[in-house]
Design a protein around this motif. Structure first.
Motif, PDB file in Angstrom:
ATOM      1  N   MET A 161       0.839  -1.190   0.000  1.00 22.66           N
ATOM      2  CA  MET A 161       0.000   0.000   0.000  1.00 22.66           C
ATOM      3  C   MET A 161       0.878   1.245   0.000  1.00 22.66           C
ATOM      4  SD  MET A 161      -3.062   1.337   0.077  1.00 22.66           S
ATOM      5  CE  MET A 161      -4.125  -0.038   0.531  1.00 22.66           C
ATOM      6  N   LEU A 162       0.627   2.151  -0.953  1.00 20.90           N
ATOM      7  CA  LEU A 162       1.297   3.442  -0.999  1.00 20.90           C
ATOM      8  C   LEU A 162       0.234   4.544  -0.984  1.00 20.90           C
ATOM      9  CD1 LEU A 162       4.035   2.689  -3.697  1.00 20.90           C
ATOM     10  CD2 LEU A 162       4.328   2.743  -1.210  1.00 20.90           C
ATOM     11  N   LEU A 163       0.663   5.792  -0.969  1.00 20.00           N
ATOM     12  CA  LEU A 163      -0.267   6.913  -0.901  1.00 20.00           C
ATOM     13  C   LEU A 163      -0.371   7.628  -2.241  1.00 20.00           C
ATOM     14  CD1 LEU A 163       0.737   8.589   2.500  1.00 20.00           C
ATOM     15  CD2 LEU A 163      -1.119   6.967   2.074  1.00 20.00           C
ATOM     16  N   THR A 164      -1.605   7.920  -2.646  1.00 18.42           N
ATOM     17  CA  THR A 164      -1.829   8.807  -3.788  1.00 18.42           C
ATOM     18  C   THR A 164      -2.313  10.173  -3.322  1.00 18.42           C
ATOM     19  OG1 THR A 164      -4.078   7.934  -4.065  1.00 18.42           O
ATOM     20  CG2 THR A 164      -2.327   6.910  -5.371  1.00 18.42           C
ATOM     21  N   ALA A 165      -2.690  10.249  -2.068  1.00 18.36           N
ATOM     22  CA  ALA A 165      -3.088  11.507  -1.430  1.00 18.36           C
ATOM     23  C   ALA A 165      -3.185  11.227   0.060  1.00 18.36           C
ATOM     24  CB  ALA A 165      -4.435  12.000  -1.970  1.00 18.36           C
ATOM     25  N   LEU A 166      -3.210  12.255   0.879  1.00 21.09           N
ATOM     26  CA  LEU A 166      -3.443  12.049   2.300  1.00 21.09           C
ATOM     27  C   LEU A 166      -4.865  11.530   2.481  1.00 21.09           C
ATOM     28  CD1 LEU A 166      -1.803  15.214   3.927  1.00 21.09           C
ATOM     29  CD2 LEU A 166      -0.789  13.005   3.383  1.00 21.09           C
TER      30      LEU A 166
END
Length: 384
Positions: A346-351
């Motif tokens: 899992m990574l972030l595309t936005a907060l």
């Protein structure tokens, strides 16, 4: 001739997660109210030594509580005190001691094992309960922030083997979870803050408003104010329960979104010989994967700065020397093996919004480590 007979059935699982204070005061019935009143029950208490050290009257309280409610249950034996922390999961003789106690004291499937302690002890006792008689009813009484808002409300039980975290384990829901906020008062600062990293984790991948709330309350949490901590624990526990009730609670697939930041954290714990505690390692892992997300161009520098700032306000260190070298990349490979399928990170595309990926660029990982190190060095210069 080929003959195939197929079976299909569904089993509903339901368990309460309770919040209270001073649960073994004789006039507090929240524990005894959890028990099946149709028959007199035996309860085997297993207690984390760190808890008994911090609460020296606890064993006597347990015995007095059982006497006061003898109509409904009795202690199977004197409470068993076990070593706390990751040591309880690394030494196989400890979980086998619990299994042996179920044999010696007649703890059957209509009895209960009540475990009081931090997440590691709860993991270990849960494993022992799950493999004894194919499952003895387990009441979890977590005593740390991390276990109250995360690990104890889930369905996982495990011990470590072959130098790998959680190599042996089961997916077995507890009979009940009972959180006593008074246990948090005696935590040291490291254990107080460690569990907050799991709340930041779930907020970053699922709920921007929760992350913003943590950001606004970070100073109060760092000062050990109880009211915001109680709110954080309840809100985080609810989000974990909501996730578990969704798809794939027993992880038959290879997706584990609530393991955001954990692939590096698990390896970091082992590389540091568990000098770095789980919540501290998760904070570093989240910072690493957030930095990786920034370098991929998925989140802005301002977003990354907000994440780093929250961790720093709470008092976390976000770099450790064990991050360097090839061992961290090996941790990525071990994480994939543990998933039992394709790599899913899992990574972030936005907060507040996570996205799963199935590969990671090793060069970019190393660049992320270097950037984290530079953040840490800048902080050291400021404080020197």
């Amino acid at each position: 001739m080929n003959t195939i007979i197929e079976q299909s059935f569904a089993v509903p699982f339901k368990y309460p997660v309770c919040f209270s204070e001073d649960i073994f005061a004789q006039n507090n019935t929240v524990f005894v109210d959890l028990l099946d009143k149709s028959r007199h029950a035996k309860v085997l208490f297993v207690v984390d030594k760190g808890v008994t050290d911090a609460h020296p009257k606890l064993i006597a309280q347990l015995e007095a509580y059982a006497e006061a409610h003898a109509e409904f249950f009795s202690n199977a034996c004197a409470p068993i005190v076990v070593e706390g922390g990751e040591a309880s999961k690394n030494d196989e003789t400890i979980y086998k001691r619990i299994v042996e106690a179920t044999h010696l004291y007649g703890i059957d499937r209509h009895s209960y094992i009540a475990v009081i302690g931090g997440g590691a002890v709860i993991d270990m006792v849960g494993f022992a309960a799950a493999i004894s008689h194919r499952g003895i009813r387990l009441i979890r009484i977590p005593t740390t922030v991390l276990s109250q808002n995360d690990s104890a409300v889930g369905v996982k039980n495990s011990v470590n083997l072959f130098g790998k975290k959680n190599y042996l384990g089961t997916f077995t829901p507890p009979y009940a979870v009972l959180n006593d906020f008074n246990f948090l008062i005696t935590l040291d600062d490291r254990d107080w803050r460690s569990g907050i990293s799991e709340a930041i984790k779930v907020a970053l991948i699922k709920d921007l408003s929760f992350f913003t709330w943590i950001e606004a309350n970070a100073s109060a949490l760092a000062k050990r104010e109880m009211q915001p901590m109680q709110e954080l624990i309840i809100r985080c526990a609810q989000m974990h329960l909501d996730h578990i009730s969704g798809k794939d609670p027993f992880e038959f697939g290879s997706s584990r979104p609530l393991d955001f930041g954990h692939w590096a954290a698990h390896k970091l714990e082992h590389l540091s010989d568990f000098r770095i505690r789980h919540g501290e390692a998760v904070a570093i892992g989240i910072a690493l994967d957030s930095t990786y997300s920034f370098l991929k161009g998925w989140i802005s520098e301002a977003d990354l700065s907000r994440i780093i700032s929250v961790f720093k306000t709470l008092g976390f260190e976000l770099f450790a020397p064990e991050l360097g070298g090839d061992s961290l990349i090996k941790g990525l490979q071990e994480f994939q093996e543990h998933l039992g399928g394709q790599l899913t990170i899992m990574l972030l595309t936005a907060l507040g919004k996570g996205e799963e990926v199935h590969e990671m660029d090793h060069t970019l990982i190393n660049q992320s480590v270097d950037l984290l190190k530079s953040f840490n060095q800048k902080e050291d210069l400021v404080n020197s």
